[in-house]
Design an enzyme around this catalytic site. Sequence first.
Site, mmCIF file in Angstrom:
data_model
loop_
_atom_site.group_PDB
_atom_site.id
_atom_site.type_symbol
_atom_site.label_atom_id
_atom_site.label_comp_id
_atom_site.label_asym_id
_atom_site.label_seq_id
_atom_site.Cartn_x
_atom_site.Cartn_y
_atom_site.Cartn_z
ATOM 1 N N ARG A 69 0.820 -1.214 0.000
ATOM 2 C CA ARG A 69 0.000 0.000 0.000
ATOM 3 C C ARG A 69 0.857 1.269 0.000
ATOM 4 O O ARG A 69 0.410 2.343 -0.390
ATOM 5 C CB ARG A 69 -0.955 0.008 1.199
ATOM 6 C CG ARG A 69 -2.140 0.963 1.021
ATOM 7 C CD ARG A 69 -2.915 1.201 2.310
ATOM 8 N NE ARG A 69 -2.072 1.768 3.333
ATOM 9 C CZ ARG A 69 -1.674 1.142 4.434
ATOM 10 N NH1 ARG A 69 -2.081 -0.079 4.670
ATOM 11 N NH2 ARG A 69 -0.879 1.730 5.301
ATOM 12 N N TYR A 123 -15.289 18.691 -14.659
ATOM 13 C CA TYR A 123 -15.725 17.304 -14.758
ATOM 14 C C TYR A 123 -16.773 17.050 -13.658
ATOM 15 O O TYR A 123 -16.547 17.397 -12.490
ATOM 16 C CB TYR A 123 -14.502 16.402 -14.565
ATOM 17 C CG TYR A 123 -14.765 14.933 -14.699
ATOM 18 C CD1 TYR A 123 -15.034 14.372 -15.938
ATOM 19 C CD2 TYR A 123 -14.755 14.104 -13.588
ATOM 20 C CE1 TYR A 123 -15.274 13.021 -16.060
ATOM 21 C CE2 TYR A 123 -14.995 12.746 -13.703
ATOM 22 C CZ TYR A 123 -15.256 12.209 -14.951
ATOM 23 O OH TYR A 123 -15.495 10.880 -15.073
ATOM 24 N N ASP A 195 -6.387 20.390 -13.688
ATOM 25 C CA ASP A 195 -6.659 19.069 -14.264
ATOM 26 C C ASP A 195 -6.257 19.155 -15.740
ATOM 27 O O ASP A 195 -6.865 19.879 -16.527
ATOM 28 C CB ASP A 195 -8.149 18.754 -14.109
ATOM 29 C CG ASP A 195 -8.521 17.366 -14.659
ATOM 30 O OD1 ASP A 195 -7.832 16.874 -15.573
ATOM 31 O OD2 ASP A 195 -9.530 16.806 -14.198
ATOM 32 N N LYS A 220 -7.505 8.117 -19.300
ATOM 33 C CA LYS A 220 -7.798 8.678 -20.621
ATOM 34 C C LYS A 220 -6.556 8.588 -21.526
ATOM 35 O O LYS A 220 -6.100 7.509 -21.809
ATOM 36 C CB LYS A 220 -8.317 10.115 -20.466
ATOM 37 C CG LYS A 220 -9.367 10.282 -19.345
ATOM 38 C CD LYS A 220 -10.670 9.566 -19.615
ATOM 39 C CE LYS A 220 -11.587 9.454 -18.403
ATOM 40 N NZ LYS A 220 -11.887 10.680 -17.692
HETATM 41 C C1 LIG Z 1 -12.311 11.016 -16.383
HETATM 42 C C2 LIG Z 1 -11.927 12.325 -15.796
HETATM 43 C C3 LIG Z 1 -11.714 12.466 -14.413
HETATM 44 C C4 LIG Z 1 -11.911 11.315 -13.435
HETATM 45 O O1 LIG Z 1 -11.005 10.290 -13.664
HETATM 46 P P1 LIG Z 1 -11.302 8.731 -13.318
HETATM 47 O O2 LIG Z 1 -10.063 8.044 -13.763
HETATM 48 O O3 LIG Z 1 -12.535 8.346 -14.074
HETATM 49 O O4 LIG Z 1 -11.525 8.670 -11.832
HETATM 50 C C5 LIG Z 1 -11.309 13.704 -13.942
HETATM 51 N N1 LIG Z 1 -11.151 14.760 -14.778
HETATM 52 C C6 LIG Z 1 -11.364 14.673 -16.105
HETATM 53 C C7 LIG Z 1 -11.159 15.863 -16.960
HETATM 54 C C8 LIG Z 1 -11.765 13.452 -16.658
HETATM 55 O O5 LIG Z 1 -11.983 13.371 -17.986
#
Ligand SMILES: *Cc1c(COP(=O)(O)O)cnc(C)c1O
Length: 407
Positions: A69, A123, A195, A220
Amino acid sequence: MKKPDHSPWKLDTLLVHGSGPKGTMNAAGEPTVQPIYASTTYLHPDAMTLDYALDGRLPSGEPAFAYGRQGNPNAYALEDLMGKLEGGVGAAVFSSGMAAIHAALLAAGLAPGTKVVAAQDLYGTTITLLRKVFMPMGIEVVLCDLYNPDVAAFIQTEQPDVVYVEIISNPLVKVIDLDTVAAAARAVGAVGIVDSTFATPYLLRPIEHGFDLVVHSATKYLGGHGDSTAGVVISAKNSLLESLHTYANTLGAMLSPFESYLIMRGLKTLALRMERHCANALQVAHFLQQHAAVERVHYPGLSGHPQHELATRLLGHKGYGGLLSFELKLQAREAAYRFIDHLQLCLPATTLGDVFSEVSYPPMSSHRSLTEADRQNIGITAGCIRLSVGIENVEDIINDLDQALIK
Ligand SMILES: *Cc1c(COP(=O)(O)O)cnc(C)c1O
């Protein structure tokens, strides 16, 4: 083999070699690809070394592992590479993008009595995290349009402790003025978090623009193959990195060795994939713009996009990303469903950033929890379609969109 010095390498090279052999060849030979370390526990030659390993590092500075962990060699290699790619002092990886965002907000100092200013079209789950987890803890959450030109004055008036933005908004692909926001955050002593999921370090490195923490949903573009869920936070400062690691360990959202391996494998081709995503998206945007069934196209690479100049300054030398949205002439849910149901190549998927083209309908997916009026208010119409343009042959993508649009 000598230990490689990574510092002069360009991003594309780092992506390919950043996780390469450590240069400690033994008699059995060294694998060119890091093996997956599927072990919860790590043994050490003596109790003193184990003592050091429990703090994560040997006196020589080498990383050391004791318990799963707290970290594993695969996650460590990914953290090391992400830190280099974004130009930070280091990074922490998590089991999802949301876990990374949660830890970043805590590391930035959100606690009862503090205030966060964030963009209103973040998001969806990030908004829910702020509203359902942080607000009940006594944290003031101010959501507003941070894409407007008065953003600096707004931050100055609000005096927040944390400023949270996304580089490119979903689904209308608005582009934030990163330098202005970072400078305004700094001027009031706020920690700036961005982000950067849609941009990736291939297009933009927000730490160079003055941000303190960069978060990614590695699910992504970084992973890119639709087979792993992961998140990462890169820090510009050692103090923030230290608290990120504390949260990573105590919240327990550690990224597994298997997922770390898959994201690392994805990263090797990030530059190539992004190049194709950007080229395809621009061509698809031009195609859609002249299509009789399409009312409007949102893509920062189009000269008509409201922040086209800003986008060119921030991202433009390599491309404008793989994400776009467009509005059908028939502004109705039925028309959107009909279009989606007729697609044969583009997948009806709620995710983005994968090698395959993916289409989603924001009123059904990302913006489902909003009312029709709320959606209209932020500009998401009933005919709005989001398209994550993949790396297929662009003619096949265009032909698929065309045949579904004229049905
Ligand atoms: C998908 C996404 C998230 C969240 O990520 P997860 O891997 O699904 O938890 C946060 N910010 C953006 C811009 C996203 O496209």
